[in-house]
Design a protein around this motif. Structure first.
Motif, PDB file in Angstrom:
ATOM      1  N   ALA A  83      38.462  82.981 -33.911  1.00 42.01           N
ATOM      2  CA  ALA A  83      37.175  83.058 -34.722  1.00 42.01           C
ATOM      3  C   ALA A  83      37.158  84.656 -35.295  1.00 42.01           C
ATOM      4  CB  ALA A  83      36.285  82.707 -33.670  1.00 42.01           C
ATOM      5  N   ARG A  84      37.704  85.315 -34.749  1.00 43.60           N
ATOM      6  CA  ARG A  84      37.286  86.571 -35.160  1.00 43.60           C
ATOM      7  C   ARG A  84      37.925  87.397 -36.476  1.00 43.60           C
ATOM      8  NH1 ARG A  84      37.814  89.283 -29.251  1.00 43.60           N
ATOM      9  NH2 ARG A  84      36.075  88.295 -28.273  1.00 43.60           N
ATOM     10  N   ARG A 115      39.701  86.719 -40.249  1.00 38.09           N
ATOM     11  CA  ARG A 115      39.371  86.357 -41.645  1.00 38.09           C
ATOM     12  C   ARG A 115      40.355  86.438 -42.640  1.00 38.09           C
ATOM     13  NH1 ARG A 115      36.252  84.781 -38.934  1.00 38.09           N
ATOM     14  NH2 ARG A 115      33.750  84.369 -39.040  1.00 38.09           N
ATOM     15  N   ALA A 117      33.731  77.564 -32.526  1.00 38.10           N
ATOM     16  CA  ALA A 117      34.729  78.647 -32.619  1.00 38.10           C
ATOM     17  C   ALA A 117      35.903  78.545 -31.837  1.00 38.10           C
ATOM     18  CB  ALA A 117      34.028  79.872 -32.240  1.00 38.10           C
ATOM     19  N   PRO A 150      38.825  83.565 -27.811  1.00 37.94           N
ATOM     20  CA  PRO A 150      37.922  83.720 -28.837  1.00 37.94           C
ATOM     21  C   PRO A 150      38.517  84.218 -30.161  1.00 37.94           C
ATOM     22  CG  PRO A 150      37.415  85.312 -27.365  1.00 37.94           C
ATOM     23  CD  PRO A 150      38.345  84.442 -26.698  1.00 37.94           C
ATOM     24  N   PHE A 155      38.877  79.643 -40.939  1.00 40.71           N
ATOM     25  CA  PHE A 155      38.336  80.737 -40.855  1.00 40.71           C
ATOM     26  C   PHE A 155      38.720  81.540 -42.104  1.00 40.71           C
ATOM     27  CE2 PHE A 155      38.113  79.406 -36.381  1.00 40.71           C
ATOM     28  CZ  PHE A 155      36.620  79.701 -36.152  1.00 40.71           C
TER      29      PHE A 155
END
Length: 570
Positions: free
Chosen positions: A477-478, A480, A436, A474, A444
């Protein structure tokens, strides 16, 4: 055992009423892995009547194309392989004319039309230059798939606008078509297609379904009987079965291999003696072993028990062996030399003594810029070798980089790699590959990624080596959606380590742009800017306030708006 691609092919060519046949046809229907990796090929060429040497051009084009296409790397896509071969053939034919007595009379040189149909997995790839034609026969209708590259001056005068050997660079049409079982394709020269129609072809093929060579010959004979005065050539291909779109070539190979038994120290296994366990994870088990033939150390990787019933997992597992056996590069993991037949599903590679970059960074926090550049240069060299073969690693991270006692860096673990030649005709699996913190933002969003995705991962590793942090943490990776990603802001490396030069920070900023189109287009550009101050970065002022201090920026905007409102109401 999964269903492979099945094609039935027939062809026939005839000089007609001419003394020389300037047409040439060829086909190759390989078996086994070659059919899966490269597909089946039909090709047809037609020389021009004004030339006395165009029959040489036709034969060279067809024979050379088929031979050279199957010599291109299996990792290349059909389009990349076919285009490279066609451009090389065109350049050769053009040079032959330039070096011949016909160099000032182009229409007497080494020129021919060319059309090819390549069947691979569940697609047909069409490449075309000139006025040979490709048709698809569906519901008794003859659907033309090509457009003639021919300019008509009047009823009796016309000339080719594109063909092999006319110009130093070839202009050709390319199309990819979805296939269905029962699809029938016809390739024909103008001496044949001008004298038959869909009903003729349907009747002939229906009458000779099991003899397509005979069907092609019958169509040529009918065209002759109808008054054709030119050379005549016909090729027929019928799709009889298609492979499962969810199963790749490596999956089919995996289905032929026996899953390995449980391994322990001292176990004799397929020509190796297991010495000890090296690494165990949910994806695989890795052992140090000794080759019983040459006593050399090897690393044996076997699939984890959890995925042994998953064909897609086993395919990804074999990807490492498939890639490793195609390289002999100082910075890419090499496959172990295999001197005996493999009886089980496993991967044998060279044994690397050393530590991962993750471990090395624990022992060497905040390395100097020179050491970082040295490591990155080696990683980039390995990545460039992959990219030249149309491969993307997709899982570049410190745990997948090994450093030995001499400081040599080796990229390992190709199980997540994307290979253009193996992914054609496959449905998307929807899996996000890579760790990630290092995976490129486009993954993603469900996009396949390309060499710029590997470049992003490498730049994140450089950022981590210099600062101990990650440019976006991070947060990537969250996300979309693109809207979510557009809100992300790069954190200057100087916030974590003020000694990082401005131009290095700007280099990393560009390499880790959220949009791949804003990154470097080549790894070499990134490496150069990491070693040499880019004047564009040197002239650049400090980052805008919204990036340096978003809170202060919006407080300022709010204050300005408040003042404007007060002035308006006053």
């Amino acid at each position: 055992m999964t269903q492979p691609l099945r094609i039935r092919i027939g062809q026939y060519t005839h000089s007609g009423h001419k003394s020389v046949n300037q047409d040439f046809v060829g086909a190759r229907l390989p078996t086994g892995a070659t059919l899966g990796h490269k597909g089946a090929v039909l090709a047809i060429a037609d020389g021009i009547s004004s030339s006395d040497v165009s029959q040489i051009a036709s034969e060279t084009a067809v024979s050379g194309f088929i031979e050279d296409y199957y010599c291109t790397p299996e990792a290349w896509s059909v389009k990349q392989s076919a285009e490279r071969v066609l451009q090389a053939l065109n350049a050769w034919l053009f040079a032959q004319t330039r070096n011949s007595p016909y160099r000032f009379e182009r229409d007497r040189g080494y020129i021919c039309t060319f059309s090819t149909l390549i069947f691979k997995a569940r697609h047909a790839h069409l490449l075309h230059a000139g006025d040979t034609r490709i048709y698809r026969l569906a519901n008794q209708q003859l659907e033309p798939l090509t457009e003639d590259h021919r300019h008509c001056v009047d009823a009796d005068t016309h000339y080719l606008t594109s063909a092999l050997g006319v110009h130093p660079h070839l202009r050709f049409d390319y199309h990819q078509l979805d296939l269905e079982p029962g699809d029938t394709f016809i390739l024909a020269s103008d001496g044949a297609y001008e004298f038959f129609d869909a009903s003729d072809i349907t009747q002939v093929i229906d009458a000779q379904r099991d003899d397509l060579n005979g069907a092609a010959r019958t169509l040529v004979e009918q065209a002759l009987a109808c008054g054709s005065r030119d050379n005549l050539s016909v090729q027929i291909a019928r799709v009889e079965a298609l492979p499962d779109p969810t199963v790749g070539e490596l999956s089919r190979q995996a289905s032929l291999l026996t899953l390995p038994p449980a391994l322990d120290a001292g176990t004799d296994f397929d020509g190796y003696r297991i010495l000890r366990s090296l690494y165990i994870s949910s994806r695989s088990h890795v052992y140090l072993a000794r080759d019983t033939l040459n006593n050399g150390p090897v690393a044996i990787k076997v699939p984890a028990m959890e995925g042994r019933d998953n064909p897609h997992y086993l395919e990804r597992f074999l990807m490492e062996d498939w890639i490793a056996r195609r390289f002999n590069h100082n910075h890419l993991l090499k496959a172990a030399r295999r001197e005996h037949e493999r009886g089980f599903l496993y991967v044998a590679t060279e044994y690397l003594e050393g530590q991962t970059l993750s471990q090395w960074l624990k022992d060497n926090p905040y390395p100097d810029l020179a050491r970082v550049r040295d490591i990155v240069q080696q990683v980039a060299s390995g990545l460039q070798a992959l990219h030249r073969q149309a491969m993307v690693h997709r899982d570049l991270r410190p745990d997948n980089l090994m450093i030995d006692a001499q400081g040599t860096v080796t990229i390992i673990d190709f199980g997540s790699a994307s290979v253009a030649g193996l992914s054609e005709g496959r449905s998307r699996d929807g899996v996000i590959y890579g760790a990630a913190l290092y995976a490129a933002p486009e993954y993603f969003l469900g996009e396949p990624g390309d060499l710029r995705s590997d470049l992003y991962s490498l730049a994140v590793i450089v950022y981590q080596m210099l600062t101990g942090k990650h440019p976006y943490g991070p947060k990537v990776a969250r996300t979309r959606t693109r809207a979510e990603q557009h809100k992300l802001r790069y954190r200057s490396a100087q916030e974590h380590r003020p000694s990082v030069p401005d131009w290095v920070d700007e280099c990393l900023r560009k390499a880790t742009q959220i949009s791949p189109h804003k990154r470097y287009t080549e790894l070499s550009e990134f490496i150069y800017d990491l070693n040499n101050p880019n004047p564009a970065f040197a002239r650049k002022s400090q980052p805008p306030l919204i990036e340096r201090n978003p809170v202060l920026f919006w407080q300022g905007v709010s204050l300005i708006l408040l003042v404007l409102l007060v002035v308006q109401f006053a």
